[in-house]
Design a protein around this motif. Structure first.
Motif, PDB file in Angstrom:
ATOM      1  N   PRO A  78      -9.339  24.278 -27.927  1.00 58.10           N
ATOM      2  CA  PRO A  78     -10.796  24.482 -27.853  1.00 58.10           C
ATOM      3  C   PRO A  78     -11.499  24.309 -29.192  1.00 58.10           C
ATOM      4  O   PRO A  78     -12.663  23.887 -29.219  1.00 58.10           O
ATOM      5  CB  PRO A  78     -10.921  25.916 -27.332  1.00 58.10           C
ATOM      6  CG  PRO A  78      -9.624  26.573 -27.665  1.00 58.10           C
ATOM      7  CD  PRO A  78      -8.595  25.491 -27.563  1.00 58.10           C
TER       8      PRO A  78
ATOM      9  N   GLN B 133     -20.165  19.131 -17.858  1.00 52.67           N
ATOM     10  CA  GLN B 133     -19.074  19.976 -17.378  1.00 52.67           C
ATOM     11  C   GLN B 133     -18.653  21.003 -18.419  1.00 52.67           C
ATOM     12  O   GLN B 133     -18.244  22.121 -18.088  1.00 52.67           O
ATOM     13  CB  GLN B 133     -17.884  19.108 -16.971  1.00 52.67           C
ATOM     14  CG  GLN B 133     -18.179  18.199 -15.778  1.00 52.67           C
ATOM     15  CD  GLN B 133     -17.098  17.153 -15.541  1.00 52.67           C
ATOM     16  OE1 GLN B 133     -16.264  16.903 -16.420  1.00 52.67           O
ATOM     17  NE2 GLN B 133     -17.116  16.548 -14.360  1.00 52.67           N
ATOM     18  N   CYS B 134     -18.802  20.629 -19.696  1.00 50.08           N
ATOM     19  CA  CYS B 134     -18.414  21.536 -20.782  1.00 50.08           C
ATOM     20  C   CYS B 134     -19.334  22.751 -20.865  1.00 50.08           C
ATOM     21  O   CYS B 134     -18.964  23.767 -21.472  1.00 50.08           O
ATOM     22  CB  CYS B 134     -18.429  20.806 -22.119  1.00 50.08           C
ATOM     23  SG  CYS B 134     -17.091  19.620 -22.315  1.00 50.08           S
TER      24      CYS B 134
ATOM     25  N   SER C 142     -17.256  25.340 -19.328  1.00 51.36           N
ATOM     26  CA  SER C 142     -15.836  25.328 -19.676  1.00 51.36           C
ATOM     27  C   SER C 142     -15.291  26.753 -19.705  1.00 51.36           C
ATOM     28  O   SER C 142     -16.016  27.716 -19.934  1.00 51.36           O
ATOM     29  CB  SER C 142     -15.652  24.681 -21.057  1.00 51.36           C
ATOM     30  OG  SER C 142     -14.359  24.926 -21.562  1.00 51.36           O
ATOM     31  N   ARG C 143     -13.991  26.868 -19.500  1.00 54.52           N
ATOM     32  CA  ARG C 143     -13.384  28.203 -19.574  1.00 54.52           C
ATOM     33  C   ARG C 143     -13.325  28.699 -21.014  1.00 54.52           C
ATOM     34  O   ARG C 143     -13.116  29.882 -21.257  1.00 54.52           O
ATOM     35  CB  ARG C 143     -11.994  28.198 -18.945  1.00 54.52           C
ATOM     36  CG  ARG C 143     -10.921  27.443 -19.711  1.00 54.52           C
ATOM     37  CD  ARG C 143      -9.637  27.394 -18.920  1.00 54.52           C
ATOM     38  NE  ARG C 143      -8.551  26.744 -19.628  1.00 54.52           N
ATOM     39  CZ  ARG C 143      -7.665  27.378 -20.382  1.00 54.52           C
ATOM     40  NH1 ARG C 143      -7.714  28.690 -20.498  1.00 54.52           N
ATOM     41  NH2 ARG C 143      -6.698  26.707 -21.001  1.00 54.52           N
TER      42      ARG C 143
ATOM     43  N   ARG D 289     -18.231  25.823 -24.520  1.00 54.68           N
ATOM     44  CA  ARG D 289     -19.511  26.000 -23.812  1.00 54.68           C
ATOM     45  C   ARG D 289     -20.676  26.066 -24.802  1.00 54.68           C
ATOM     46  O   ARG D 289     -21.710  25.429 -24.606  1.00 54.68           O
ATOM     47  CB  ARG D 289     -19.488  27.292 -22.977  1.00 54.68           C
ATOM     48  CG  ARG D 289     -18.536  27.262 -21.825  1.00 54.68           C
ATOM     49  CD  ARG D 289     -18.962  28.200 -20.708  1.00 54.68           C
ATOM     50  NE  ARG D 289     -19.121  29.586 -21.115  1.00 54.68           N
ATOM     51  CZ  ARG D 289     -18.157  30.491 -21.125  1.00 54.68           C
ATOM     52  NH1 ARG D 289     -16.922  30.136 -20.775  1.00 54.68           N
ATOM     53  NH2 ARG D 289     -18.388  31.734 -21.473  1.00 54.68           N
TER      54      ARG D 289
END
Length: 808
Positions: free
Chosen positions: A123, A147-148, A151-152, A157
């Motif tokens: 990350p 999509q980011c 993100s997890r 993010r």
């Protein structure tokens, strides 16, 4: 060491995004053995997987800088060599190579970035790739950036969100509802920045909500966000925030925004805030004021008029303080006040009658919307008390014993005592409060408590406490305010009881005291009082507004007056405008005027014209501005009406504050329903199936049918709820639920308890068994199992109780 204390503390902050930011800053900026030790210790204590990964990269980067063992980039020589070197490097070296790229080289690699990003799993590297190349990311590959946003990895993010805010704000709109409801305050403030790029008004609403209702960390994020927005848009928010009397550290950070933006209106507004703030807050506000004045001087915007400006500012400070002083005293008098009460007020005023600004404020009050008999009393007072006589009158009353005097004379003597008389009168006041034989009158004991508070005579809490119960209204109020002044923590657990009092002065006093602890709750109580049908309660709410900074309650006052049809209530509201000269009030009065007709409109217009003249006299407006104001207000009013029509015709914007709140309420109801009627039965069915020794084909079939039915019911509920999501009141699903809460107030007459949960929800429990029990008191923490069945227009959830258990 260059890392400041705040950033060191952020490495262990409870909010993850604060930790992420501090770790990234340490990784990219600083290098010292002390920092290295801090990072290593933090990694040992860190429990979040992503933060552990980021800390590993930060430690490696600091170690490399300390040893000068940094990878050498071949970017300047050959881009293809750089590509090969990057793909073979470890994550720490990748971060260094990316950060070493010059601006002109970044565009060369933009086509390769999606490939790098797709193959990357760390990350920290992904976040740096987004920050470095997000602005030039190939448009056909930009979907991955969207999509980011979810993100997890929080670091990914946030980096994606930063790029969208800076470069693609229009693409952010569809994602804003989810981002603006994020639990992380940093994500939320970044989303507000993005919204401000396309819809500044809605962004300001979200920012205002964070400053008003969040915890200190949310408020800090919101204040930092203010630096990215136009000052003219956030100026009022900052002033309103300062008027809410926030903690000292946040007050200083908010003040910095006012000190770095030269604005000639700011010092006047700060002076207005002084009178309703704590003493320690006043000291900070004075420093902010000095900084703001210095910025105005350095900017040169006043030219050679700076000395005259300072003189006007000083004159305004004296006059405004005098007006507040006079209004606070006169506000204690109403049509039902007794002669001893009135005598006490004017006795207090006589002590200051020799001050020119006080006499001017009293003269100005003759033009305020107050009842005629009070005007006559003020006029007589002014005629009898010129500056030389006032001192003589005060000295004639300065006796330290009331023995042998009538009640009215005794009240005048007690009311004449000053701060310098404290030690001389302490025993006399104790005698008045504790006398058992020849007990003094209620008026005299109340006057003694008010004087004790005014002259800062502490140590009488134990003498005041007995008057909190089973005492006449005025004595209870005096005791309540004395204890709240000297020992607020003692009075706070009892506030709920007094907030429910049927005695208006007691209730109003409790609301004013609540302001010290929770401004938003106090304002909510004021709103509830104003919306009631009890005329005396509404008068109490309007009188209570004297205790608040006017800019904090002005909107509530305007909203109330717009639907008011009572002449006396209009006068009380207009009096608040008259005693708080502020150019920003003039348009509110113009709007009020347009909403009325006949006599009401004429009175509002007179107040507006009178206030305009005073603002010109104070130097807050000049003749040219005042002359143009009528036409400007007419154009603004017409534009506002047109905009209101457009907004009414448009569908609500999904990212607006109200829509997000409505959606959050809907989701909470749906989650409760799903758990109660879908997940819990499904788990029970699963457990019973697994524990069954005879697993026939019938059981799975029955389970499938049951699950199908529950899903159908849930979807039907979701559809119907969505259509009703705008309704803030009405019936709720009767789903039993448990929660922890604090007892906010108990009404033993109505047999109700008002509870407040950790997330601010208000729950009203109707139960004689619990409300009448002496074991529960305001301030207790309880565990509750209840069945909600209705939510009222004030967002208070009405429940049927099953069980309440006291925790502490």
């Amino acid at each position: 060491m260059e890392l400041i204390n705040d950033e060191i503390k952020s490495l262990s902050a409870s909010i993850k995004s604060f930790r992420v930011l501090a770790i990234e800053k340490a990784r990219d900026t600083w290098a010292s053995s002390e920092l290295l030790n801090i990072l290593c210790e933090r990694k040992h204590a860190e429990t979040d997987e992503e933060c552990q990964m980021l800390l590993s990269e930060a430690i490696a980067a600091v170690e490399a800088r300390l040893s000068s063992d940094l990878p050498k980039s071949h970017a300047e020589d050959n881009p293809s060599d750089f590509n090969e070197q990057f793909l073979k490097s470890n994550s720490s070296d990748k971060i260094f190579l990316l950060n070493s790229l010059s601006a002109e080289k970044i565009s060369i690699f933009s086509e390769l970035v999606p490939q790098w990003f797709e193959s990357e799993s760390n990350p920290a590297v992904m976040a740096v790739l987004i920050r470095k190349f997000g602005h030039c990311w190939p448009s056909e590959k930009r979907k991955v950036l969207s999509q980011c946003l979810f993100s997890r990895f929080l670091s990914v993010r946030i980096s994606a969100l930063e790029i969208f805010v800076a470069h693609y704000p229009e693409l952010l709109l569809e994602h804003l509802p989810k981002l603006l409801s994020s639990e992380d305050p940093r994500v939320r403030t970044l989303a507000i920045q993005g919204l401000a790029r396309t819809d500044i008004d809605n962004a300001i609403e979200h920012l205002d909500s964070m400053l008003a209702g969040g915890d200190s960390r949310e408020k800090l994020c919101a204040l930092r966000n203010c630096y990215f927005l136009p000052f003219d848009k956030i100026k009022s928010l900052i002033l309103k925030f300062l008027a809410s009397d926030p903690p000292s550290d946040l007050m200083q950070k908010a003040g910095l925004l006012l000190e770095i933006n030269a604005d000639i209106e700011i010092p006047f507004r700060l002076i207005e805030i002084f009178d309703s703030s704590r003493q320690e807050s006043v000291e900070i506000l004075k420093k902010i004021l000095n900084g703001a004045v210095k910025a105005i001087n350095l900017s040169g915007i006043l030219g050679d008029q700076y000395p005259q400006y300072i003189q006007r500012l000083q004159d305004f400070g004296k006059r405004y303080s005098a007006r507040r002083f006079v209004q606070n005293h006169l506000g204690r008098i109403n049509s039902g006040s007794t002669e001893p009460e009135i005598a006490e007020v004017f006795s207090n005023l006589s002590e200051h009658a020799g001050r020119l600004e006080i006499r001017d404020a009293l003269k100005d009050s003759l033009n305020w919307n107050i009842f005629p008999s009070l005007k006559e009393r003020i006029l007589n007072f002014l005629l009898q008390n010129d500056s030389s006589a006032a001192a003589n009158i005060d000295e004639s009353l300065r006796k330290y014993s009331i023995s042998g005097f009538s009640e009215e004379e005794a009240i005048k003597i007690v009311s004449s005592w000053r701060i310098e008389d404290r030690e001389n009168v302490k025993n006399e006041i104790i005698n008045i409060l504790s006398a058992e034989t020849q007990k003094p009158s209620t008026e005299l004991q109340a006057a003694a408590l008010r004087t004790s508070r005014r002259i800062e005579l502490s140590g009488l809490v134990s003498h005041a406490e007995p008057f909190l119960k089973n005492s006449p209204e005025k004595l209870t109020v005096a005791a309540l305010e004395y204890i709240a002044h000297f020992d607020p923590e003692r009075i706070f657990p009892l506030l709920g009881y007094y907030l429910q009092s049927g005695e208006i002065r007691i209730k109003s006093s409790a609301v004013a005291i609540l302001k010290q602890f929770d401004l938003n709750q106090a304002l909510a109580m004021l709103g509830t009082m104003l919306r009631g049908k009890n005329l005396q309660q509404i008068k109490g709410a309007l009188s209570c507004m004297l205790r608040f900074d006017f800019m904090v309650v002005r909107k509530q006052l305007v909203d109330f007056l717009q639907i008011n049809s009572d002449s006396e209530l209009l006068d009380m509201g207009l009096c608040l405008f008259q005693s708080n000269p502020d150019p920003n009030c003039l348009y509110d009065l113009y709007v009020l005027e347009k909403g009325f007709s006949g006599e009401f409109a004429s009175r509002v217009k007179f107040t507006r014209e009178q206030l305009t003249e005073e603002l010109v006299r104070f130097g807050l407006l000049n003749d040219v501005q005042a002359g143009k104001m009528e036409n400007e207000f007419a154009q603004r009013f017409s534009a506002d009406q047109e905009n209101a029509k457009i907004k009414a015709a448009e569908a609500p914007k999904p990212y607006s504050l109200n829509e997000i709140r409505n959606q959050a309420n809907l989701e909470q109801m749906q989650n409760t329903f799903l758990k109660k009627y879908f997940l819990y039965p499904l788990m029970q069915l699963k457990e019973s199936f697994e524990s069954s020794s005879e697993r026939s084909e019938v059981v799975p079939a029955a389970g499938f049918i049951l699950v199908f039915m529950m899903i159908s019911v849930y979807l039907a509920f979701s559809a119907s709820s969505e259509s009703e999501s705008k309704v803030r009141s009405g019936p709720l699903l009767a789903c039993e639920t448990s929660f922890l809460a604090d007892i906010y107030q108990i009404d033993r007459k109505k047999m109700t308890m008002l509870l407040v949960t950790a997330d601010g929800k208000k729950i009203l429990v109707k139960s004689g068994r619990y409300a009448s029990s002496g074991q529960f008191l305001p301030g207790d923490k309880v565990k509750v199992r209840v069945v909600p069945f209705r939510i009222n227009p004030d967002n208070v959830i009405i429940v049927k109780n099953y069980h309440i258990e006291k925790i502490r």
